[in-house]
Design a protein around this motif. Structure first.
Motif, PDB file in Angstrom:
ATOM      1  N   PHE B 559       0.838  -1.195   0.000  1.00  0.00           N
ATOM      2  CA  PHE B 559       0.000   0.000   0.000  1.00  0.00           C
ATOM      3  C   PHE B 559       0.870   1.241   0.000  1.00  0.00           C
ATOM      4  O   PHE B 559       1.892   1.296   0.695  1.00  0.00           O
ATOM      5  N   GLU B 560       0.468   2.216  -0.789  1.00  0.00           N
ATOM      6  CA  GLU B 560       1.151   3.509  -0.736  1.00  0.00           C
ATOM      7  C   GLU B 560       0.207   4.502  -0.096  1.00  0.00           C
ATOM      8  O   GLU B 560      -0.983   4.543  -0.404  1.00  0.00           O
ATOM      9  N   ARG B 566       1.276  13.932  -1.508  1.00  0.00           N
ATOM     10  CA  ARG B 566       2.676  13.561  -1.355  1.00  0.00           C
ATOM     11  C   ARG B 566       2.746  12.154  -0.778  1.00  0.00           C
ATOM     12  O   ARG B 566       2.025  11.815   0.164  1.00  0.00           O
ATOM     13  N   LEU B 567       3.632  11.320  -1.338  1.00  0.00           N
ATOM     14  CA  LEU B 567       3.792   9.963  -0.810  1.00  0.00           C
ATOM     15  C   LEU B 567       4.482  10.035   0.546  1.00  0.00           C
ATOM     16  O   LEU B 567       5.587  10.561   0.662  1.00  0.00           O
ATOM     17  N   ILE B 568       3.834   9.535   1.591  1.00  0.00           N
ATOM     18  CA  ILE B 568       4.497   9.602   2.895  1.00  0.00           C
ATOM     19  C   ILE B 568       4.975   8.238   3.372  1.00  0.00           C
ATOM     20  O   ILE B 568       5.856   8.171   4.202  1.00  0.00           O
ATOM     21  N   ALA B 569       4.408   7.188   2.840  1.00  0.00           N
ATOM     22  CA  ALA B 569       4.887   5.878   3.299  1.00  0.00           C
ATOM     23  C   ALA B 569       4.435   4.789   2.342  1.00  0.00           C
ATOM     24  O   ALA B 569       3.425   4.922   1.649  1.00  0.00           O
ATOM     25  N   ALA B 590      -0.632  -3.442   8.371  1.00  0.00           N
ATOM     26  CA  ALA B 590       0.259  -2.311   8.110  1.00  0.00           C
ATOM     27  C   ALA B 590      -0.160  -1.206   9.062  1.00  0.00           C
ATOM     28  O   ALA B 590      -1.322  -0.813   9.081  1.00  0.00           O
ATOM     29  N   LEU B 591       0.760  -0.747   9.864  1.00  0.00           N
ATOM     30  CA  LEU B 591       0.433   0.283  10.864  1.00  0.00           C
ATOM     31  C   LEU B 591       1.309   1.487  10.602  1.00  0.00           C
ATOM     32  O   LEU B 591       2.525   1.389  10.597  1.00  0.00           O
ATOM     33  N   LEU B 592       0.687   2.615  10.394  1.00  0.00           N
ATOM     34  CA  LEU B 592       1.449   3.833  10.190  1.00  0.00           C
ATOM     35  C   LEU B 592       1.117   4.776  11.336  1.00  0.00           C
ATOM     36  O   LEU B 592      -0.031   5.177  11.509  1.00  0.00           O
ATOM     37  N   HIS B 593       2.124   5.059  12.147  1.00  0.00           N
ATOM     38  CA  HIS B 593       1.878   5.939  13.292  1.00  0.00           C
ATOM     39  C   HIS B 593       2.048   7.385  12.864  1.00  0.00           C
ATOM     40  O   HIS B 593       3.085   7.765  12.346  1.00  0.00           O
ATOM     41  N   ARG B 594       1.015   8.162  13.061  1.00  0.00           N
ATOM     42  CA  ARG B 594       1.070   9.593  12.734  1.00  0.00           C
ATOM     43  C   ARG B 594       0.728  10.365  14.003  1.00  0.00           C
ATOM     44  O   ARG B 594       0.121   9.817  14.929  1.00  0.00           O
ATOM     45  N   PRO B 595       1.085  11.654  14.046  1.00  0.00           N
ATOM     46  CA  PRO B 595       0.831  12.426  15.277  1.00  0.00           C
ATOM     47  C   PRO B 595      -0.630  12.388  15.716  1.00  0.00           C
ATOM     48  O   PRO B 595      -0.932  12.394  16.899  1.00  0.00           O
ATOM     49  N   TYR B 600      -4.337   2.156   9.842  1.00  0.00           N
ATOM     50  CA  TYR B 600      -4.304   0.718  10.117  1.00  0.00           C
ATOM     51  C   TYR B 600      -4.867  -0.004   8.915  1.00  0.00           C
ATOM     52  O   TYR B 600      -6.029   0.208   8.554  1.00  0.00           O
ATOM     53  N   ILE B 601      -4.054  -0.804   8.242  1.00  0.00           N
ATOM     54  CA  ILE B 601      -4.519  -1.470   7.021  1.00  0.00           C
ATOM     55  C   ILE B 601      -4.342  -2.978   7.175  1.00  0.00           C
ATOM     56  O   ILE B 601      -3.255  -3.451   7.500  1.00  0.00           O
ATOM     57  N   ALA B 602      -5.426  -3.711   6.950  1.00  0.00           N
ATOM     58  CA  ALA B 602      -5.356  -5.170   7.030  1.00  0.00           C
ATOM     59  C   ALA B 602      -5.971  -5.764   5.780  1.00  0.00           C
ATOM     60  O   ALA B 602      -7.079  -5.381   5.383  1.00  0.00           O
TER      61      ALA B 602
END
Lengths: 165, 662, 391
Positions: B559-560, B566-569, B590-595, B600-602
């Motif tokens: 996953f993008e 803007r691509l962040i991860a 897939a866990l992307l921690h942001r402020p 959360y992607i499964a």
């Protein structure tokens, strides 16, 4: 206020709180309970007028083989069976990963007057042996789900049990 | 031969635990100091034997000794080394051995840190610990032995593998933490039984019990948080608490233990609330026993679990009846011996602590009834099944815990004996203001309902209230900076513990409310290249690949994630199929921690319209873990407080030194 | 059994140490017991000190401080009083006898022994997997040998030699699905897979499907033909495929041609000849309609039977036969080393049988035999490279 009065007041306060808490629990229990039935049990209860169409309940059993159909409008139709009785179910949404034909499933929703069951949640949350517990119990009663558990602990268990010299 | 020696050591430990029960308790009964002295060495021997036995089982796991039935059932050669070790306690038999191992560790700790304990109390406490150990060891040796062997000549070359869901770092640490919590309450239990036998509970007793209760509470908090964290990222459903019977089983001892933690303070400070505190100690450990047994045996979800394994079921019932029933019987017959003392004002520190206890006990009862009701119903109706779901728990637990949270910042500021509510509220002005502002800001910016706004206000009130109490203590903004710094440095550990733990509760409440209220959720079937918008992010599904791990094959979805174009991860979610155990694949999210929260992607199954993908945005969910961490950290600091450790030996020595100096 | 003796020595030693540790305090002089009140007093003094600290820090107002002080002072006085009383009592304490502890301690080994002989298997050695695998060759434990190879391959899944070695072993154990997979991996890993490799893969497929020549199998044999036109093995199977598909005439022609090409000393000749004879004997007979296409050719079972015949019954026998043949070839080449084709066959055979050392030995000997012949050396080297034997 005398000491005695104060103590009485605190006692009354405590009893009131106890009453309120008990009332709350009883109310919440009555209001949020969901009954679990297999298709056979459901038809029994319907016949005995213990439940009426529209009641919220959980229906558990096996997804009948070959019964899963995807409609054009995204609604999924399938049949839940306990081999004696079957109930047609409709569900709109994404089925859980563990949903398979011939496997155990629990649907939560309301029974319609036409006999179909409209589910808003479909659970296939499994224990270690990959069978929802309620379904496993219900099927065990019918003696349908012995082989699966036997497969799990194949020969060496029995061997060890019989010969731990 | 290590396996057999480990087995023998376990049996020997059982014999020693009986000795450890009988000799010291008899010695304390007849008042013979020489017999009482034998308790501590027995605790040491007990620890050594069980450690050896446990090490032997771990060794069998690490070397893949499939002649051990338990290893064959739960291990696999392809498993990474770390999970060969943790696999030891990822099953019923091994976890029971871990349980007694932790018990022996706690018993040893009691024996070692009991310099300030009167001999008879120490002997009785160790004796009761020995009794608990005998019951568990007897259970293990008789019907739940991890050392059963597969007959020679039929030993397989490969194991059946460990439940893949459990092959996870958080879950490897979860059971030891949880058990340390459960078992820790056995010390408070033993102190309570010893007090009932002795007929004496006083301020000193309260002080002895407190550090052990705090230790147990800290471990249990960490264990529950780890379990919840694991459920969050491993089950792929995005939730962190489901009011599942298994979760409730660990939550009930936590609630009772939290109440005990607070009532023991009243015992120490005011020499009051004594019978109640003893009862709480019994109840907290009883819930721990229920948590240990009923979860592992599966009884909590269905009475039928007894039927499938009647031997174990009967055993478990007998142990529960012995300890819960026996201790409550002892309580009923002996509690009156404990001298009642002191009455107190409702508006006072102890009054607030009583309220804390009343509300926590009611909350525990509500959770208990909700957990046990389906079982009772099933037994009463002969197999009828019902579900008590989240709505019940949210309604009852929420309603009971709400007033507790309101009270939480107020209690610590009230004086003992006679408090002044108006003055205390005056000292919480800033916290009240901040709470109102935060709730208002969130409500206006994100459009919250009354309930959510109220919840946020309460969470912020608890959090800021804890810090305002701290600020007052260190005279922040009221004294010169160097004075404040000195006050911060010299602030005793138990006060830090309180501030951190209370602020942690505030964070947990905030995390819970925010993450459930503004949770973003998209569940859909996606084709490679397809985009989806969620909470200001754009997630692009790139497609699936095959991947291999040390003991699993995986389908990996890429996953993008874009923010403002803007691509962040780039992140991956996997479905892993493990070797050895046929069955359901596990999900790696897939866990992307942001402020502002977690993305959360499964990935799910294939469907005719593409790949099922579940995407959640979990705002501020890390407040939960942060809050739990603060609570645990507070517990650790509290345990380090030296006042819990000053022993009589040290006292007499310093007295002698003082006299010499004169 | 020595391990039993050893076990009881260790267990006995452990028990003895436990008993010594349990009873050690009895050997010491008892420490002076303090009354409960002494401990209480220590705690209350601590409390008082902490209170003073808190007051000094200004954390309490005067009124609360006074109340707290009073309360603790009250406790201290009470504890002091209790201590004085206890001192008098303490002298008379110490009823009950140490004898109890000795009896209880002696019961420890008795209980342990009684329970353990019921539940345990005294002296039974451990069976760590690694040790079992290490002893596998000694114990002639084929399953363990395979397990060892599997574990190695799991770590190094691109090890061609490993796959070549494990495939025939699977066949010997009758685990045909795994054998198919192993051959498949071997093919995909070799830079230039040989016809023999494709033949082995195809045969494994046929056996795995119970004698049926699946599409995948046919493709494998075709590939073998492409690599080594005229290779008899693949020709035979392709003929069988024709037969199964009902193309009887084609099959018969192919078999006849094959028979003509085969050197007279090949043992399989007899089988093929018999088959040709069978097929030619019934040219006009119409296949029963009900049987359809399958009846037109041999059933999978028939193919399997014939394969079995070619293999001389069981896989074990076939293996033994192959080994005999290979040993014969080896002996012949010792006396008569100028046969390049023979050497190549020997090296390949050794390799396929998993006898890597012997393959290397054969390789060295072949290189010696053709030390002057650059052409021959090249062919030997390329085979070695293909089999992964070079350097």
């Amino acid at each position: 206020m005398t000491r005695k009065q104060k103590r009485t007041l605190m006692l009354i306060g405590g009893l009131v709180f106890l009453g309120v808490a008990t009332g709350l629990i009883l109310y919440a229990l009555r209001d949020t309970l969901v009954f679990f039935y297999t298709p056979s049990e459901m038809s029994e209860k319907l016949a005995e007028h213990e439940i009426t169409p529209g009641a919220r309940l959980r229906l558990g059993g096996l997804v009948e083989k070959g019964s899963v159909k995807l409609m054009d409008d995204g609604v999924i139709r399938f049949t839940i069976t306990d081999t004696a009785k079957s109930v047609p179910v409709t569900f709109k949404g994404i089925l859980p990963d563990l949903f398979r034909e011939g496997q155990g499933v629990v649907a939560e929703g309301r029974l319609q007057s036409d006999g179909t069951f409209v589910a808003d949640t479909v659970l296939a949350k499994h224990d270690e042996k990959y069978m929802p517990r309620e379904v496993a119990d219900a099927l065990k009663k019918r003696g349908l789900w012995e082989h699966a558990s036997k497969q799990q602990n194949a020969a060496p268990t029995a061997a060890a049990a019989s010969g731990s010299y | 031969m290590i396996v057999e020696l480990g087995h023998y050591a376990l049996v020997l430990a059982l014999a020693v635990s009986i000795y450890q029960t009988v000799v010291p308790i008899y010695g304390a009964h007849v008042g013979n100091p020489r017999l009482m002295e034998l308790a501590a060495p027995a605790a040491g021997v007990q620890f050594l034997l069980i450690s050896f036995s446990f090490a032997a089982l771990i060794h069998a796991y690490v070397t893949s000794d499939f002649s051990v039935l338990n290893v064959w059932q739960n291990s696999h050669t392809a498993k990474p080394f770390i999970y060969k070790i943790t696999g030891t306690w990822a099953n019923h038999e091994g976890s029971m051995l871990l349980w007694v191992f932790v018990l022996s560790l706690f018993t040893l700790a009691v024996a070692a840190f009991s310099g300030n304990l009167p001999q008879s109390l120490k002997a009785r406490v160790l004796g009761v610990q020995g009794a608990i150990a005998s019951a568990f060891l007897f259970y293990i040796v008789a019907v739940s032995s991890p050392f059963v062997r597969i007959p020679e000549g039929r030993v397989p070359l490969e194991g059946q593998g460990m439940n893949p869901l459990l092959q996870d770092p958080a879950l490897a640490a979860h059971p030891p933490m949880l058990y340390a919590g459960y078992v820790g309450f056995s010390v408070a239990f033993a102190f309570a039984i010893a007090a009932l036998l002795e007929g004496k509970v006083d301020s000193a007793w309260g002080r002895w019990v407190r550090p052990w209760t705090l230790a147990a509470w800290t471990f249990l908090t960490a264990g529950i948080a780890l379990g919840s964290f694991w459920a969050y990222y491993e089950l792929g459903w995005g939730g962190w608490w489901f009011w599942d019977p298994v979760e409730n089983a660990s939550f009930m001892p936590w609630l009772a233990g939290t109440a005990l933690l607070h009532s023991a303070i009243v015992v120490e400070k005011r020499n009051a609330l004594k019978t109640w505190t003893v009862l709480l100690a019994l109840v907290a450990f009883s819930f721990s026993l229920i948590g240990t047994f009923l979860v592992r045996s599966g009884v909590l979800s269905s009475v039928h679990a007894f039927a499938t394994d009647p031997e174990r079921g009967t055993f478990i019932l007998a142990i529960l009846a012995l300890f819960i029933g026996g201790s409550l019987f002892l309580y009923a017959t002996r509690a009156h011996v404990l001298k009642l003392e002191g009455s107190f004002e409702p508006i006072s520190r102890e009054g607030a602590l009583v309220m804390n206890n009343v509300l926590l006990s009611a909350a525990t009862a509500a959770v208990f009834i909700g957990t046990i009701y389906p079982l009772v119903y099933e037994a009463a109706t002969g197999g009828g099944k019902i579900t008590v779901g989240e709505p019940y728990f949210n309604m009852t637990f929420g309603a009971l815990i709400f007033p507790l949270l309101i009270l939480l910042p107020i209690g610590p500021l009230l004086a003992w004996k006679r408090g002044n509510l108006r003055m205390v509220l005056g000292r919480l002005k800033v916290a009240a203001l901040l709470a109102a502002l935060v709730a208002l800001a969130v409500a206006l910016a994100l459009g919250a309902g009354v309930g959510a706004a109220l919840g946020i206000a309460v969470g912020a009130w608890v959090f800021f209230g804890a810090w305002e109490e701290w600020a007052g203590r260190v005279m922040l903004f009221r004294a010169p900076m160097n004075v404040v710094m000195k006050r911060i440095r010299t602030m005793p550990g138990h006060l830090w513990a309180m501030t951190l733990a209370h602020a942690g509760v505030g964070l947990v409440v905030l995390g819970a409310i925010i993450s459930t209220t503004w949770k973003g959720e998209v569940i859909m079937a996606m084709q490679p290249g397809q985009k989806v918008q969620i909470a200001g992010y754009e997630v692009v599904y790139k497609g699936m690949q095959q991947a291999t791990g040390p003991n699993y094959l995986a389908e990996r979805g890429t996953f993008e994630i874009f923010k403002d174009g803007r691509l962040i991860a780039t992140d991956f979610s996997e479905k892993r199929t493990f070797l050895g155990r046929r069955g359901m694949p596990t999900t790696e999210v897939a866990l992307l921690h942001r402020p502002l929260g977690d993305l959360y992607i499964a990935i799910g199954d294939k469907s005719p319209m593409g790949r099922t993908v579940r995407i959640y945005f979990e705002p501020m969910i890390y407040f939960l873990w942060l809050g739990a961490l603060m609570m645990v950290f507070g517990g650790i600091i509290g345990l380090a407080d030296r006042r819990f450790r000053v022993g009589i030996a040290e006292r007499t020595e310093s007295k002698v030194a003082a006299q010499a100096a004169e | 059994m020595t391990s039993g003796v050893e076990f009881w020595l260790l267990a006995g030693g452990l028990t003895l140490v436990v008993l010594l540790l349990l009873l050690a305090p009895l050997l010491r002089r008892p420490g002076k017991a303090l009354a409960r009140a002494e401990y209480d007093l220590a705690i209350y003094r601590d409390q008082m000190r902490e209170l003073e600290e808190e007051i000094a820090q200004g954390l309490m107002d005067e009124e609360a401080a006074g109340r707290a002080r009073n309360e603790i002072a009250h406790r201290i006085l009470a504890a002091d009083e209790a201590r004085r009383k206890a001192r008098e009592q303490l002298e008379g304490s110490g009823r009950g006898t140490v004898f109890v502890s000795i009896v209880a301690a002696l019961l420890v080994p008795a209980v342990a022994l009684a329970v353990y002989v019921q539940k345990g298997q005294p002296g039974r050695p451990d069976m760590p997997l690694e040790q079992r695998l290490a002893n596998a060759a000694q114990n002639n434990d084929l399953a363990a040998l395979i397990k060892r190879a599997e574990m190695k391959l799991r770590q190094k899944p691109d090890d061609l030699r490993g796959w070549l070695a494990i495939a025939p072993a699977y066949e010997r154990l009758g685990q045909m699905d795994k054998a198919v997979e192993a051959w498949r991996r071997a093919i995909s890993l070799s830079e230039k897979p040989s016809a023999a490799l494709y033949n082995a893969y195809g045969e494994a497929l046929v056996r795995a499907s119970g004698g049926k020549l699946t599409k995948t199998a046919v493709r494998a044999f075709r590939q073998a033909q492409k690599l080594e036109p005229g290779d008899p093995m693949s020709r035979y199977y392709l003929a069988m495929a024709d037969l199964q598909a009902g193309r009887k005439k084609q099959a018969l022609t192919a078999l006849k041609r094959l028979l003509a090409d085969l050197p007279p000393d090949v043992p399989a000749r007899a089988t093929i000849a018999k088959q040709v004879a069978e097929l030619s004997a019934q040219p006009g007979r119409k296949a029963p309609d009900s049987q359809g296409a399958v009846a037109a050719g041999p059933s999978p079972e028939a193919v399997r039977e014939r394969m079995q015949a070619m293999r001389n019954a069981s896989p074990e026998d076939r293996m033994a036969m192959i080994r005999n043949m290979v040993e014969g070839l080896d002996a012949r080449l010792r006396n008569n080393p100028e046969d390049l084709a023979g050497w190549l066959r020997l090296i390949r055979a050794r390799k396929v049988l998993g006898e890597t050392d012997k393959a290397r030995d054969a390789l060295t000997r072949a290189r010696q035999a053709f030390s002057g012949n650059a052409d021959a050396l090249k062919r030997i080297d390329s085979l070695a490279a293909q089999l992964g034997l070079s350097s």
